[in-house]
Design a protein around this motif. Sequence first.
Motif, short mmCIF file in Angstrom:
data_model
loop_
_atom_site.label_atom_id
_atom_site.label_comp_id
_atom_site.label_asym_id
_atom_site.label_seq_id
_atom_site.Cartn_x
_atom_site.Cartn_y
_atom_site.Cartn_z
N ALA A 1 11.80 1.57 -4.25
CA ALA A 1 10.99 2.36 -5.18
C ALA A 1 10.24 3.47 -4.45
N ILE A 2 9.75 3.17 -3.25
CA ILE A 2 9.05 4.19 -2.46
C ILE A 2 9.97 5.37 -2.19
N GLU A 3 11.21 5.07 -1.82
CA GLU A 3 12.18 6.12 -1.54
C GLU A 3 12.47 6.95 -2.78
N ALA A 4 12.60 6.27 -3.94
CA ALA A 4 12.88 6.99 -5.19
C ALA A 4 11.77 7.97 -5.53
N SER B 1 0.85 7.39 -6.27
CA SER B 1 -0.24 8.37 -6.32
C SER B 1 0.27 9.77 -6.03
N SER B 2 1.08 9.91 -4.99
CA SER B 2 1.62 11.22 -4.62
C SER B 2 2.55 11.76 -5.71
N PHE B 3 3.34 10.87 -6.31
CA PHE B 3 4.26 11.25 -7.38
C PHE B 3 3.49 11.81 -8.58
N TYR B 4 2.42 11.11 -8.98
CA TYR B 4 1.63 11.58 -10.12
C TYR B 4 0.89 12.88 -9.81
N PRO C 1 0.82 -1.22 0.00
CA PRO C 1 0.00 0.00 0.00
C PRO C 1 0.86 1.27 0.00
N GLU C 2 2.01 1.23 0.71
CA GLU C 2 2.89 2.40 0.74
C GLU C 2 3.45 2.72 -0.65
N LEU C 3 3.68 1.69 -1.47
CA LEU C 3 4.18 1.93 -2.83
C LEU C 3 3.09 2.56 -3.69
N PRO D 1 1.30 -1.53 -9.46
CA PRO D 1 2.75 -1.66 -9.66
C PRO D 1 3.05 -2.88 -10.54
N LEU D 2 4.09 -2.75 -11.35
CA LEU D 2 4.46 -3.81 -12.29
C LEU D 2 5.94 -4.13 -12.14
N MET D 3 6.32 -5.31 -12.58
CA MET D 3 7.74 -5.67 -12.64
C MET D 3 8.32 -5.15 -13.95
N GLY D 4 8.42 -3.82 -14.02
CA GLY D 4 8.83 -3.16 -15.25
C GLY D 4 7.62 -2.90 -16.12
N SER D 5 7.62 -1.79 -16.84
CA SER D 5 6.46 -1.47 -17.68
C SER D 5 6.37 -2.40 -18.89
#
Length: 380
Positions: A278-281, A79-82, A72-74, A98-102
């Motif tokens: 990823a969350i940190e990024a 969501s916040s990034f967008y 959920p944090e990811l 989330p996906l393992m690469g687009s």
Amino acid sequence: MIKAAKRLDTVQEYYFSKKLREVRGLAAAGKPIINMGIGSPDLQPPTKVLDAISNSLGDSSAHKYQSYQGLPELRNAISSFYKSKFSVDANPENEILPLMGSKEGIMHISMAFLNEGDKVLIPNPGYPTYTSVTKLVGAEPLFYNLSDATNWQPDFETLENLDLSNVKIMWVNYPHMPTGTDATLITFQKLVAFGKKHNILIVNDNPYSFILNDNPISILQVDGAKEIALELNSLSKTFNMAGWRVGMLLGNATYIDEVLKVKSNMDSGMFYGIQKGAIEALQLSDSWFSDQNKIYEERRNLIWQLADKLDATYNKNATGLFVWAKIPEGKKSEEVTDAVLYDKDIFITPGTIFGSQGEGYIRFSLCVTTDIIKEAISRL
């Protein structure tokens, strides 16, 4: 021998898989190969991201199966990034996957929405995976041409004259790979209207949003876009995390749920530590992008000099990880790139691997150091 499935008759081994094997063979034979062919970032991910994955390894849930929908944090971070970068509202509960690469998202979307015999609008030039995945699921590619004359934007008058009766999906890729052209909000508005008019799912593949780009935009910024559009994005290029395989799909809950039906039958969730990284990024400040782009700008200036050596021309307003360059009239793309490879030990990409509209063009990657680019310049 067991015969392969007939679906494999429709596709060939990915160009880079085959060509890089040849390039590695030349290097193994002692050739001092400079590889400017692929967009695999050579820079390091952010230190905070590496720390996050390292620090997560002792967590009690770190090595268990993970949710198919990601932490959920990811989803909250996406969501916040967008919201921050594109002014797009996306509900983390049901509008983000989330996906393992687009790249895997291309397959999942195709499997979720395409039946055998359906048609798919694919840009020419464009990312070859759109075509190969379309064929693998038994659908039919219907190419729409992009050209320098229209600044590599879709020609809607020509699109309207096509037989669109069986078209189910339209792949769009802005900032465009391989040309580096940005979309405009007007283009995205026209695409959304076109999709609604013909009941075609518009999918924008948007992994180059922040590379040398002062105005990143999303198709989901358009009013009503979620009714007919999805967007893929990725951390691979933006945060130098290509090998981590972190991507995302955004759109309305109904479409996301259909894709999840496919995804949940094909993997068992993304590794916990990678999600933490990823969350940190996604929470980094804008200084990350500006610092990265200073490096890419210096490299691009040198690549332009390299293109000049080949009498190739290019658009200085293009964005992304590549320089797309037009070679002199009358020359063939693969003849030029093979000559440079075999005579100068420099691997660059012929435009033809991206479609027939790529003939007459070559593509340079910015994923090489300034010293290596200078060496390439000296060889020419």
